[in-house]
Design an enzyme around this catalytic site. Structure first.
Site, short mmCIF file in Angstrom:
data_model
loop_
_atom_site.label_atom_id
_atom_site.label_comp_id
_atom_site.label_asym_id
_atom_site.label_seq_id
_atom_site.Cartn_x
_atom_site.Cartn_y
_atom_site.Cartn_z
N GLY A 1 0.84 -1.19 0.00
CA GLY A 1 0.00 0.00 0.00
C GLY A 1 0.87 1.24 0.00
O GLY A 1 1.12 1.87 -1.03
N ARG B 1 -1.58 11.36 10.63
CA ARG B 1 -0.38 10.62 11.01
C ARG B 1 0.51 11.34 12.03
O ARG B 1 0.97 10.71 12.98
CB ARG B 1 0.44 10.21 9.77
CG ARG B 1 -0.35 9.29 8.81
CD ARG B 1 0.51 8.76 7.67
NE ARG B 1 1.49 7.81 8.15
CZ ARG B 1 2.76 8.09 8.36
NH1 ARG B 1 3.25 9.29 8.07
NH2 ARG B 1 3.58 7.19 8.84
N CYS C 1 -9.35 22.15 17.43
CA CYS C 1 -9.23 22.44 18.85
C CYS C 1 -8.65 21.27 19.63
O CYS C 1 -9.34 20.62 20.42
CB CYS C 1 -10.59 22.83 19.41
SG CYS C 1 -11.28 24.19 18.49
N GLU C 2 -7.39 20.96 19.37
CA GLU C 2 -6.66 19.90 20.07
C GLU C 2 -5.20 20.31 20.03
O GLU C 2 -4.71 20.72 18.97
CB GLU C 2 -6.73 18.56 19.31
CG GLU C 2 -8.08 17.98 19.07
CD GLU C 2 -8.52 17.03 20.18
OE1 GLU C 2 -7.67 16.62 20.99
OE2 GLU C 2 -9.71 16.73 20.21
#
Ligand SMILES: *Cc1c(COP(=O)(O)O)cnc(C)c1O
Length: 417
Positions: free
Chosen positions: A276, A313, A343-344
């Protein structure tokens, strides 16, 4: 990334200016190079030489219909992990008869769908799944072709979240149980034993573990033949070849496969591969625009219009992606944390990057072709990015930017009380 060059108007991918793509399609936008995909695919084909083998592109790395149709045209089969991915393969013109179905939690309806489509093989991951598949196939009056996904218990020496071939994780059938389960499978009326499979992890940078896994599977193939009279047609060694994100020395397909091919040089089983990341990861980038620069005493932030919902990721694995200015200024290099509007605090795309940039500039987040768009979400009700494939100097929009209306369309308020 291959085929990324700097021109007088800034970075170009396959000769197409990224600034033009931003103007035409907006940002954030994933941009993929067809030539890079095809080069990566051909490197696998060349590594296999004339050997009886199939390259089954792992759809979950990037499942856009444009990408799938490109791989189908190049001659790929597919590796899917859901009924939804099967629908995508079919919609993209891929061949179900060259598609294998992996995954630990296949539902009955997904099995039915795959049987009706005439899938090449179910990679069965547990005794319970084998029972269910036999029942579902009986109801559909079909015979399900199967491989057992065996857990070879080798350490792929990669990130723990993407390591899948050790004894203590949820994937596959334990090595010691495989022979017994094959015997049982042989007694079932609605399954046909076709092969054996494994997939030990992702972003592998060392060819040794995959050869180790393959040699463990060969032990089983031989035991099955001598002790149970069961002959297998294929061995599926999964995907997992790593790519260069930063400075990793990723093996080429030929370096990766050579030890495995050596093991099989005197054998007649068909070899299946499920790559992949190594087919699409370095063929794509995420194009984003700087909304604001926020300079501070301890840290500077470049706040961009892409976020962890677009590319998870970095937040998820602390993964590194190269970040480059599409048109760098010549002075004023500063160190920036490149962050999104979500918001993190985990919403970052890169930390401490030296960049010469101004508000409104474009940035390219590189090596984002795999596990970028497919892991994206609508967190913070952010519509998903557009996707563009560059082919022969032309940019083709293969996914429109999601309209907010389509985010709301499936929902409703409560009825009046
Ligand atoms: C994810 C996955 C792949 C692809 O892995 P890459 O690291 O992207 O090559 C192949 N096979 C299975 C079963 C998978 O789960």
């Amino acid at each position: 990334m291959p085929l990324l060059r700097s021109g007088p108007e800034g970075l170009e991918l396959e000769g197409v200016r990224l600034s033009d793509i931003a103007t035409r399609f907006g940002t954030p936008t994933y941009v993929y190079s067809l030539a890079a995909m095809s080069t990566a695919f051909e490197a696998y084909r060349a590594a296999l030489g004339g050997r009886h083998a199939s390259i089954c592109y792992a759809v979950k790395a990037n499942s856009n219909l444009g990408i799938l149709s490109a791989f189908a045209r190049l001659g790929a089969g597919f590796d899917i992990v859901s009924g939804g991915e099967l629908e995508r393969v079919i919609a993209a013109g891929g061949d179900p008869a060259r598609t294998v179905f992996s995954g630990v939690g296949k539902r009955s309806d997904e099995m039915t769908l795959a049987l009706d489509a005439g899938i090449r093989c179910f990679n069965v991951e547990s005794a319970a799944e084998l029972e269910r598949l036999n029942e579902v196939a009986a109801r559909a009056c079909k015979i399900a072709p199967i491989a057992l996904r065996v857990n070879p218990d080798v350490d792929p020496r990669t990130h723990p979240y993407i390591s899948t071939g050790l004894r203590n994780n949820k994937f596959g059938v334990a090595f010691e149980e495989a022979l017994g389960l094959y015997r049982h499978a042989a007694s079932l009326d609605h399954v046909r034993i076709a092969g054996i499979a494994c997939h030990i992890g992702s972003q592998l940078l060392d060819p040794a573990p995959i050869a180790e896994a393959a040699s463990r599977l060969i032990e089983l193939i031989d035991a099955l033949s001598t002790e149970a009279g069961i002959q297998l047609e294929h061995i599926d060694i999964g995907g997992g070849l790593g790519i260069r994100y930063r400075d990793e020395a990723a093996p080429s397909p030929i370096e990766y496969l050579e030890p495995v091919l050596e093991l099989f040089s005197e054998r007649k089983e068909e070899i299946l591969l499920e790559p992949g990341r190594s087919l699409i990861g370095n063929a794509g980038l995420l194009l984003t625009r700087i909304e604001y620069l926020k300079l501070g005493r301890d840290r500077n932030f470049a706040i961009v219009d892409a976020a962890m919902n677009d590319l998870a990721r970095p937040a998820l694995y602390d993964a590194w992606h190269d970040i480059v200015a599409v048109r760098p200024h010549t002075q004023e290099f500063r160190n920036y944390d490149v962050v999104g509007p979500v918001c993190e605090s985990g919403d970052f795309l890169g930390r401490d990057r030296s960049l010469a940039i101004a508000q409104g500039d474009l940035l390219a987040i590189l090596s984002a072709g795999a596990y970028g768009m497919t892991m994206s979400s609508n967190y913070n009700t952010r519509p998903r990015a557009a996707e563009v494939i560059i082919s022969s100097g032309q940019a083709h929009l293969v996914r429109r930017r999601e309209p907010i209306a389509s985010l709301l369309a499936l929902e409703s308020g409560l009825p009046d009380s």
